[in-house]
Design a protein around this motif. Sequence first.
Motif, PDB file in Angstrom:
ATOM      1  N   ALA A 230       0.872  -1.178   0.000  1.00 22.52           N
ATOM      2  CA  ALA A 230       0.000   0.000   0.000  1.00 22.52           C
ATOM      3  C   ALA A 230       0.906   1.224   0.000  1.00 22.52           C
ATOM      4  O   ALA A 230       1.974   1.206   0.617  1.00 22.52           O
ATOM      5  CB  ALA A 230      -0.909   0.007   1.224  1.00 22.52           C
ATOM      6  N   PRO A 231       0.527   2.280  -0.695  1.00 23.49           N
ATOM      7  CA  PRO A 231       1.359   3.485  -0.665  1.00 23.49           C
ATOM      8  C   PRO A 231       1.298   4.149   0.703  1.00 23.49           C
ATOM      9  O   PRO A 231       0.365   3.929   1.477  1.00 23.49           O
ATOM     10  CB  PRO A 231       0.734   4.379  -1.744  1.00 23.49           C
ATOM     11  CG  PRO A 231      -0.678   3.911  -1.857  1.00 23.49           C
ATOM     12  CD  PRO A 231      -0.657   2.443  -1.557  1.00 23.49           C
ATOM     13  N   ILE A 232       2.308   4.946   0.984  1.00 24.58           N
ATOM     14  CA  ILE A 232       2.316   5.762   2.196  1.00 24.58           C
ATOM     15  C   ILE A 232       2.210   7.225   1.777  1.00 24.58           C
ATOM     16  O   ILE A 232       2.351   7.557   0.598  1.00 24.58           O
ATOM     17  CB  ILE A 232       3.600   5.548   3.022  1.00 24.58           C
ATOM     18  CG1 ILE A 232       4.839   5.940   2.191  1.00 24.58           C
ATOM     19  CG2 ILE A 232       3.695   4.113   3.516  1.00 24.58           C
ATOM     20  CD1 ILE A 232       6.143   5.962   2.963  1.00 24.58           C
ATOM     21  N   CYS A 233       1.969   8.088   2.740  1.00 25.91           N
ATOM     22  CA  CYS A 233       1.956   9.522   2.470  1.00 25.91           C
ATOM     23  C   CYS A 233       2.932  10.199   3.423  1.00 25.91           C
ATOM     24  O   CYS A 233       2.879   9.979   4.636  1.00 25.91           O
ATOM     25  CB  CYS A 233       0.553  10.099   2.652  1.00 25.91           C
ATOM     26  SG  CYS A 233       0.433  11.854   2.217  1.00 25.91           S
ATOM     27  N   SER A 234       3.837  10.989   2.871  1.00 25.06           N
ATOM     28  CA  SER A 234       4.796  11.685   3.725  1.00 25.06           C
ATOM     29  C   SER A 234       4.096  12.822   4.471  1.00 25.06           C
ATOM     30  O   SER A 234       3.001  13.251   4.103  1.00 25.06           O
ATOM     31  CB  SER A 234       5.944  12.246   2.886  1.00 25.06           C
ATOM     32  OG  SER A 234       5.523  13.387   2.162  1.00 25.06           O
ATOM     33  N   LYS A 235       4.742  13.309   5.498  1.00 22.73           N
ATOM     34  CA  LYS A 235       4.154  14.406   6.280  1.00 22.73           C
ATOM     35  C   LYS A 235       3.989  15.665   5.442  1.00 22.73           C
ATOM     36  O   LYS A 235       3.157  16.520   5.750  1.00 22.73           O
ATOM     37  CB  LYS A 235       5.030  14.693   7.505  1.00 22.73           C
ATOM     38  CG  LYS A 235       4.985  13.584   8.549  1.00 22.73           C
ATOM     39  CD  LYS A 235       5.982  13.819   9.663  1.00 22.73           C
ATOM     40  CE  LYS A 235       6.006  12.630  10.623  1.00 22.73           C
ATOM     41  NZ  LYS A 235       7.110  12.711  11.586  1.00 22.73           N
ATOM     42  N   LYS A 236       4.776  15.775   4.382  1.00 16.92           N
ATOM     43  CA  LYS A 236       4.664  16.950   3.508  1.00 16.92           C
ATOM     44  C   LYS A 236       3.530  16.802   2.493  1.00 16.92           C
ATOM     45  O   LYS A 236       3.220  17.736   1.767  1.00 16.92           O
ATOM     46  CB  LYS A 236       5.989  17.179   2.771  1.00 16.92           C
ATOM     47  CG  LYS A 236       7.177  17.479   3.686  1.00 16.92           C
ATOM     48  CD  LYS A 236       6.996  18.770   4.447  1.00 16.92           C
ATOM     49  CE  LYS A 236       8.270  19.228   5.124  1.00 16.92           C
ATOM     50  NZ  LYS A 236       8.837  18.279   6.085  1.00 16.92           N
ATOM     51  N   GLY A 237       2.948  15.590   2.389  1.00 19.24           N
ATOM     52  CA  GLY A 237       1.782  15.423   1.526  1.00 19.24           C
ATOM     53  C   GLY A 237       2.032  14.764   0.190  1.00 19.24           C
ATOM     54  O   GLY A 237       1.231  14.914  -0.738  1.00 19.24           O
ATOM     55  N   VAL A 238       3.123  14.007   0.057  1.00 22.69           N
ATOM     56  CA  VAL A 238       3.415  13.287  -1.185  1.00 22.69           C
ATOM     57  C   VAL A 238       3.240  11.789  -0.939  1.00 22.69           C
ATOM     58  O   VAL A 238       3.763  11.249   0.040  1.00 22.69           O
ATOM     59  CB  VAL A 238       4.847  13.572  -1.681  1.00 22.69           C
ATOM     60  CG1 VAL A 238       5.148  12.781  -2.955  1.00 22.69           C
ATOM     61  CG2 VAL A 238       5.033  15.066  -1.930  1.00 22.69           C
ATOM     62  N   ALA A 239       2.492  11.129  -1.815  1.00 24.50           N
ATOM     63  CA  ALA A 239       2.302   9.679  -1.708  1.00 24.50           C
ATOM     64  C   ALA A 239       3.479   8.966  -2.367  1.00 24.50           C
ATOM     65  O   ALA A 239       3.964   9.388  -3.419  1.00 24.50           O
ATOM     66  CB  ALA A 239       0.997   9.260  -2.370  1.00 24.50           C
TER      67      ALA A 239
END
Length: 527
Positions: A230-239
Amino acid sequence: MNGQYPKKNVLGQLAIVLHAHLPYVRKNERNSLEEDWLFQAILECYIPLLQSIESSKNENPLNTKLTISLSPTLLSLLDNKQIQETFPSWIETRNDFLNELPQKEKNASAFLIKNLNDKYLYWQKCSGNLIEKFRVLSISGNLDILTCAATHGYLPILRENPETVKGQINTAIRSHENIFGIKPLGIWLPECAYYENLDEILFNSGIRYAILDGHGILNSTPRPRYGVYAPICSKKGVAFFGRDSESTLPVWSAKDGFPGDKVYREFHKDLGWELPIFKLQKKGISTKRPLGLKFHKITDENVPLGEKEFYLENEAKKKASEHADAYLLERSKQLEKLTLSSSFKPLLVAPFDAELFGHWWYEGPFFIENILKNSSKYSIKLTNLKEFLLQKPNLQICDPSSSSWGQGGYHNYWINDANAWIVPEITKAGSTFVDLCSKNFNNELSLRLFKQAARELLLSESSDWSFILRAGTTTKLAKERIERHLFRFWKLVEMIKNHSNINLKFLEDIEEEDKVFPDININDWRK
């Protein structure tokens, strides 16, 4: 058919991601090595892949889904009218070589002549405009087209000057928008290379998703609950999507995977090595080199090149179809196992260099076509990255780890004894240019100098040259390319600093030769 079909319910999703890239190798010289790189890729990879996708779309439009990154330098080459006009004569030269063969070899290479004519007919029908073909498939939703860094610069070694990273990213986005009329949301990071906080630059540039190698996801902070499935999302908002090694190894590995099968075409036995030099020179080819004319099969890995058997196309296509079924069956088993052990629907992400399909593995596009047409029979839903994110999945917030998909998994393939000398050179050039860009431009001529200096800087930063130096292949060409662009860069910098000593002829010549990124914006390098 290998094995039984699994149950008819969808077990999970598979996203095949292809990265299409060539360095900017435009050269006015006919029959050059650089010309061969592009035209062989067009003939063996890009046209066959387009044909495979279009064929599958006609049969199974809803499940014909792929993600492809088209690098800005590749798009610049494909969009070049002069190059488009040269392709027909390149095809004709290869037809001539094949038609002049002794009858036995001519019979064995008949499939190649047919293939050359088939691909050239496709080229003619679209007037050489392959970009439009990709655009149509994007509009229909079958393709998700990503961008890449402008010249495929290896971003971790540019991080000392963040503005040079921004220059790579923003130039790429602007170039993509100029060609396709829409800003890209996704990016293929060169060599899937990531460093801490790169996501901030990506987000601020409008990028919303990218692909990393598996350990870039697995070593995230905190550790992702679903691993690479599953993809993750960084705290800056990029998957970030992670490469699944189980889904990729059978396809890219000639040793452990499908491409090494004995019935497939032998990559290393090429007519260009075997023709007398005078025949090559008669056609304007100065040295022996691969021509893309191969008509023998692997036969056996222990068989010398001189003893390889002739290639049988129908036999190879049958095997590629079997391998596609075997691949889909294994993915369905993998998805079923993952589904049983968890409550979520897993996603398998399988990224590859696009040139693997057709160039390195001749039967690759046919394999892809069979995957696209038959995946639903194995209860696998094909998707592309954009479509997956449009489903609005809940993503775990994680910061990805520094990584690349290169040998060793980190940055040592691009920083080692063979190529480390490049890093201080491009770092110094980048720092100088960032400082210069903080000044005002006096006039239109100054702006031309700045823009061309930016192009030369970008071209010197290409990771292709570092890769070639480490691989030890065409090292002379790679070294010459880096030194040429840096020489031009520093000469332009000197002109910028010393307005009274401007060589207009020099500027005009390199503006013509390095005619890339017409919409380049110097503000991208400003602090």
